[in-house]
Design a protein around this motif. Structure first.
Motif, PDB file in Angstrom:
ATOM      1  N   THR A 246      -8.875  -7.109  -7.994  1.00  0.00           N
ATOM      2  CA  THR A 246     -10.065  -6.999  -7.163  1.00  0.00           C
ATOM      3  C   THR A 246      -9.632  -6.513  -5.785  1.00  0.00           C
ATOM      4  O   THR A 246      -8.853  -7.188  -5.103  1.00  0.00           O
ATOM      5  N   LEU A 247     -10.122  -5.356  -5.388  1.00  0.00           N
ATOM      6  CA  LEU A 247      -9.696  -4.756  -4.127  1.00  0.00           C
ATOM      7  C   LEU A 247     -10.447  -5.347  -2.940  1.00  0.00           C
ATOM      8  O   LEU A 247     -11.589  -5.810  -3.057  1.00  0.00           O
ATOM      9  N   ASN A 248      -9.797  -5.288  -1.783  1.00  0.00           N
ATOM     10  CA  ASN A 248     -10.404  -5.763  -0.549  1.00  0.00           C
ATOM     11  C   ASN A 248     -11.507  -4.824  -0.082  1.00  0.00           C
ATOM     12  O   ASN A 248     -11.613  -3.673  -0.527  1.00  0.00           O
ATOM     13  N   LEU A 249     -12.289  -5.304   0.867  1.00  0.00           N
ATOM     14  CA  LEU A 249     -13.407  -4.526   1.399  1.00  0.00           C
ATOM     15  C   LEU A 249     -13.003  -3.690   2.603  1.00  0.00           C
ATOM     16  O   LEU A 249     -13.660  -2.712   2.940  1.00  0.00           O
ATOM     17  N   MET A 250     -11.922  -4.097   3.269  1.00  0.00           N
ATOM     18  CA  MET A 250     -11.440  -3.351   4.425  1.00  0.00           C
ATOM     19  C   MET A 250      -9.982  -3.714   4.669  1.00  0.00           C
ATOM     20  O   MET A 250      -9.480  -4.711   4.141  1.00  0.00           O
ATOM     21  N   ALA A 251      -9.311  -2.898   5.462  1.00  0.00           N
ATOM     22  CA  ALA A 251      -7.923  -3.182   5.804  1.00  0.00           C
ATOM     23  C   ALA A 251      -7.867  -4.350   6.788  1.00  0.00           C
ATOM     24  O   ALA A 251      -8.729  -4.503   7.653  1.00  0.00           O
ATOM     25  N   LEU A 258      -3.154   1.198   5.377  1.00  0.00           N
ATOM     26  CA  LEU A 258      -2.962   1.148   3.930  1.00  0.00           C
ATOM     27  C   LEU A 258      -4.316   1.376   3.251  1.00  0.00           C
ATOM     28  O   LEU A 258      -5.214   0.551   3.354  1.00  0.00           O
ATOM     29  N   SER A 259      -4.463   2.491   2.579  1.00  0.00           N
ATOM     30  CA  SER A 259      -5.714   2.802   1.899  1.00  0.00           C
ATOM     31  C   SER A 259      -5.854   1.961   0.637  1.00  0.00           C
ATOM     32  O   SER A 259      -4.891   1.317   0.189  1.00  0.00           O
ATOM     33  N   LEU A 260      -7.045   1.984   0.036  1.00  0.00           N
ATOM     34  CA  LEU A 260      -7.223   1.247  -1.220  1.00  0.00           C
ATOM     35  C   LEU A 260      -6.301   1.765  -2.323  1.00  0.00           C
ATOM     36  O   LEU A 260      -5.701   0.963  -3.052  1.00  0.00           O
ATOM     37  N   PRO A 261      -6.116   3.087  -2.478  1.00  0.00           N
ATOM     38  CA  PRO A 261      -5.108   3.547  -3.451  1.00  0.00           C
ATOM     39  C   PRO A 261      -3.711   3.030  -3.119  1.00  0.00           C
ATOM     40  O   PRO A 261      -2.936   2.689  -4.023  1.00  0.00           O
ATOM     41  N   ASP A 262      -3.389   2.938  -1.809  1.00  0.00           N
ATOM     42  CA  ASP A 262      -2.077   2.414  -1.415  1.00  0.00           C
ATOM     43  C   ASP A 262      -1.918   0.956  -1.835  1.00  0.00           C
ATOM     44  O   ASP A 262      -0.811   0.515  -2.177  1.00  0.00           O
ATOM     45  N   HIS A 263      -3.015   0.196  -1.766  1.00  0.00           N
ATOM     46  CA  HIS A 263      -2.947  -1.206  -2.209  1.00  0.00           C
ATOM     47  C   HIS A 263      -2.466  -1.275  -3.663  1.00  0.00           C
ATOM     48  O   HIS A 263      -1.631  -2.113  -4.015  1.00  0.00           O
ATOM     49  N   LEU A 264      -2.994  -0.400  -4.493  1.00  0.00           N
ATOM     50  CA  LEU A 264      -2.597  -0.390  -5.900  1.00  0.00           C
ATOM     51  C   LEU A 264      -1.161   0.104  -6.060  1.00  0.00           C
ATOM     52  O   LEU A 264      -0.406  -0.415  -6.892  1.00  0.00           O
ATOM     53  N   ASP A 265      -0.787   1.092  -5.262  1.00  0.00           N
ATOM     54  CA  ASP A 265       0.580   1.605  -5.341  1.00  0.00           C
ATOM     55  C   ASP A 265       1.611   0.544  -4.981  1.00  0.00           C
ATOM     56  O   ASP A 265       2.705   0.510  -5.553  1.00  0.00           O
ATOM     57  N   THR A 266       1.273  -0.347  -4.029  1.00  0.00           N
ATOM     58  CA  THR A 266       2.236  -1.390  -3.654  1.00  0.00           C
ATOM     59  C   THR A 266       2.459  -2.376  -4.793  1.00  0.00           C
ATOM     60  O   THR A 266       3.562  -2.931  -4.928  1.00  0.00           O
ATOM     61  N   LEU A 267       1.445  -2.628  -5.604  1.00  0.00           N
ATOM     62  CA  LEU A 267       1.644  -3.505  -6.759  1.00  0.00           C
ATOM     63  C   LEU A 267       2.720  -2.934  -7.675  1.00  0.00           C
ATOM     64  O   LEU A 267       3.627  -3.648  -8.133  1.00  0.00           O
ATOM     65  N   ARG A 268       2.633  -1.653  -7.932  1.00  0.00           N
ATOM     66  CA  ARG A 268       3.620  -1.002  -8.802  1.00  0.00           C
ATOM     67  C   ARG A 268       4.988  -0.937  -8.136  1.00  0.00           C
ATOM     68  O   ARG A 268       6.021  -1.054  -8.802  1.00  0.00           O
ATOM     69  N   VAL A 279      -9.627  -2.380 -12.475  1.00  0.00           N
ATOM     70  CA  VAL A 279      -9.640  -2.488 -11.018  1.00  0.00           C
ATOM     71  C   VAL A 279     -11.092  -2.568 -10.598  1.00  0.00           C
ATOM     72  O   VAL A 279     -11.890  -1.681 -10.920  1.00  0.00           O
ATOM     73  N   LEU A 280     -11.455  -3.638  -9.889  1.00  0.00           N
ATOM     74  CA  LEU A 280     -12.831  -3.856  -9.440  1.00  0.00           C
ATOM     75  C   LEU A 280     -12.904  -3.600  -7.949  1.00  0.00           C
ATOM     76  O   LEU A 280     -12.130  -4.161  -7.164  1.00  0.00           O
ATOM     77  N   ALA A 281     -13.828  -2.733  -7.538  1.00  0.00           N
ATOM     78  CA  ALA A 281     -13.982  -2.399  -6.124  1.00  0.00           C
ATOM     79  C   ALA A 281     -15.445  -2.366  -5.757  1.00  0.00           C
ATOM     80  O   ALA A 281     -16.308  -2.093  -6.602  1.00  0.00           O
ATOM     81  N   ASP A 282     -15.721  -2.643  -4.487  1.00  0.00           N
ATOM     82  CA  ASP A 282     -17.097  -2.558  -4.008  1.00  0.00           C
ATOM     83  C   ASP A 282     -17.528  -1.102  -3.958  1.00  0.00           C
ATOM     84  O   ASP A 282     -16.805  -0.236  -3.456  1.00  0.00           O
ATOM     85  N   SER A 283     -18.710  -0.826  -4.452  1.00  0.00           N
ATOM     86  CA  SER A 283     -19.168   0.554  -4.595  1.00  0.00           C
ATOM     87  C   SER A 283     -19.382   1.244  -3.254  1.00  0.00           C
ATOM     88  O   SER A 283     -19.307   2.476  -3.174  1.00  0.00           O
ATOM     89  N   THR A 284     -19.616   0.475  -2.195  1.00  0.00           N
ATOM     90  CA  THR A 284     -19.764   1.077  -0.870  1.00  0.00           C
ATOM     91  C   THR A 284     -18.433   1.175  -0.149  1.00  0.00           C
ATOM     92  O   THR A 284     -18.085   2.218   0.424  1.00  0.00           O
ATOM     93  N   ALA A 285     -17.643   0.097  -0.172  1.00  0.00           N
ATOM     94  CA  ALA A 285     -16.379   0.072   0.562  1.00  0.00           C
ATOM     95  C   ALA A 285     -15.378   1.094   0.036  1.00  0.00           C
ATOM     96  O   ALA A 285     -14.511   1.564   0.779  1.00  0.00           O
ATOM     97  N   ARG A 302      -8.834   0.994 -15.683  1.00  0.00           N
ATOM     98  CA  ARG A 302     -10.129   1.637 -15.497  1.00  0.00           C
ATOM     99  C   ARG A 302     -10.774   1.075 -14.241  1.00  0.00           C
ATOM    100  O   ARG A 302     -10.741  -0.132 -14.001  1.00  0.00           O
ATOM    101  N   LEU A 303     -11.349   1.946 -13.407  1.00  0.00           N
ATOM    102  CA  LEU A 303     -12.014   1.518 -12.182  1.00  0.00           C
ATOM    103  C   LEU A 303     -13.456   1.112 -12.477  1.00  0.00           C
ATOM    104  O   LEU A 303     -14.199   1.841 -13.126  1.00  0.00           O
ATOM    105  N   VAL A 304     -13.824  -0.081 -12.001  1.00  0.00           N
ATOM    106  CA  VAL A 304     -15.194  -0.580 -12.121  1.00  0.00           C
ATOM    107  C   VAL A 304     -15.753  -0.740 -10.717  1.00  0.00           C
ATOM    108  O   VAL A 304     -15.157  -1.430  -9.876  1.00  0.00           O
ATOM    109  N   LEU A 305     -16.879  -0.098 -10.439  1.00  0.00           N
ATOM    110  CA  LEU A 305     -17.526  -0.187  -9.138  1.00  0.00           C
ATOM    111  C   LEU A 305     -18.758  -1.082  -9.234  1.00  0.00           C
ATOM    112  O   LEU A 305     -19.528  -0.973 -10.193  1.00  0.00           O
ATOM    113  N   ALA A 306     -18.929  -1.946  -8.242  1.00  0.00           N
ATOM    114  CA  ALA A 306     -20.082  -2.848  -8.231  1.00  0.00           C
ATOM    115  C   ALA A 306     -20.348  -3.286  -6.793  1.00  0.00           C
ATOM    116  O   ALA A 306     -19.416  -3.338  -5.978  1.00  0.00           O
TER     117      ALA A 306
END
Length: 334
Positions: A246-251, A258-268, A279-285, A302-306
């Motif tokens: 579950t991704l954050n709403l802001m840095a 660190l962008s949202l893609p960067d957040h995922l890259d750091t996990l790897r 991967v669940l992310a806010d559809s606006t953020a 798979r990216l899920v937006l909500a």
């Protein structure tokens, strides 16, 4: 049908939001919830207790317990008590009156009651997991809270640009608080000791889980530390569970730049063998989802937006909305 066994990793407010969201899933799903919590906090009440008494910093553990507390009026009052912080003692009414214990300072000021209770239970029972289980029973918790390790850890980061006059200089910051509030760019993260022993009960829960959930939360100080505990990392990689991020709403300060893609890259980066399903992310953020979608796909996800943020404009997850988004994900193929 057996319950869906969910293990959520994190610490602080991010993990609390995730756990409250999972509570909102319960009417539609039968969940068996376990929270695995970081133990690197060195600030505030937790830092004081850790420095003065030793043992695990209790603050993040307390917040997870409260997030899972039951709905009975008595347990709600107990949860409020756990969160209550002592105010500073009133000044002595007359000149010459004795100062509060501890000299000019008030030793209770700023401490959360639940932090003191968890510390006392650990001393009484001789084991932090037994203390957490007992506290969970006191709160009617609808899940279990476990530390990622029975030993407290230090968090250290190599950070570039902490001094505006020397923007390319890299310094080592020590302590979760220092890393969390840095204005520089975190280049690497490590724990001290480098290979803390994983909590055995947490490893067992991970190996038996149906879903592992990472985030939201402070990425460097609440999410990534779990991946740096060797026994826990091995269990995460080898578990048959599906994995959700579950991704954050802001840095935050520690993830500035660190962008949202960067957040995922750091996990790897910190756990190259990690595979993610959703991967669940806010559809606006999320803004333009293409880059996030590509980063998710690089992890096998798979990216899920909500719409999972509160509607008042503040960068906070709405537990009810996040829970509604989680129900069809966690309940898939049941």
């Amino acid at each position: 049908m057996t319950p869906i066994r969910v293990v959520a990793f994190g610490g602080g407010h991010g993990l609390s939001a995730s756990l409250r969201a999972l509570r909102h899933c319960v009417p539609g799903l039968d969940l068996d919830i376990t929270a695995v919590v970081t133990v690197g906090d060195d600030g505030g009440s937790s830092g004081r207790l850790r420095a003065e008494r030793g043992g695990l910093p209790p603050g993040d553990l307390r917040q997870a317990l409260v997030a899972l507390s039951g709905d009975h009026p008595a347990t709600r009052r107990s949860a409020a008590l756990f969160q209550h912080r002592f105010a500073a003692a009133a000044p002595a009414p007359t000149l010459g009156a004795p100062a509060p214990a501890g000299g000019l300072g008030d030793p209770l000021a700023g401490h959360a009651v639940g932090n003191l209770l968890l510390h006392g239970l650990t001393e009484l029972l001789g084991d932090p997991v037994a203390a957490l289980d007992h506290a969970g029973a006191m709160l009617g918790a609808v899940g279990r809270v476990l530390p990622m390790s029975r030993q407290p850890v230090g968090i250290e980061a190599r950070v570039r640009g902490t001094d505006p006059e020397h923007p390319d200089e890299v310094r080592t910051l020590r302590g979760q608080h220092q890393v969390a509030v840095t204005s520089g760019v975190v280049e690497s993260l490590r724990l001290t000791p480098a290979a803390p022993a994983a909590c055995a009960e947490a490893v067992t829960a991970v190996r038996a889980a149906d879903w592992l959930i990472f985030g939201p939360g402070s990425w460097y100080t609440s999410v990534l530390p779990h991946l740096l505990v060797p026994g826990l990392a091995d269990a995460i990689v080898s578990s048959p569970a599906r994995r959700l991020v579950t991704l954050n709403l802001m840095a935050e300060k520690e993830t500035s730049g660190l962008s949202l893609p960067d957040h995922l890259d750091t996990l790897r980066r910190y756990l190259p063998e990690l595979k993610v399903d959703m991967v669940l992310a806010d559809s606006t953020a999320v803004g333009d989802p293409v880059a996030v979608e590509r980063a998710a796909e690089s992890l096998g996800a798979r990216l899920v937006l909500a719409p999972v943020a509160v509607t008042d404009g503040t960068p906070r997850h709405d537990p009810a909305a996040l829970g509604a988004a989680l129900v069809p994900v966690l309940g898939a193929d049941r």
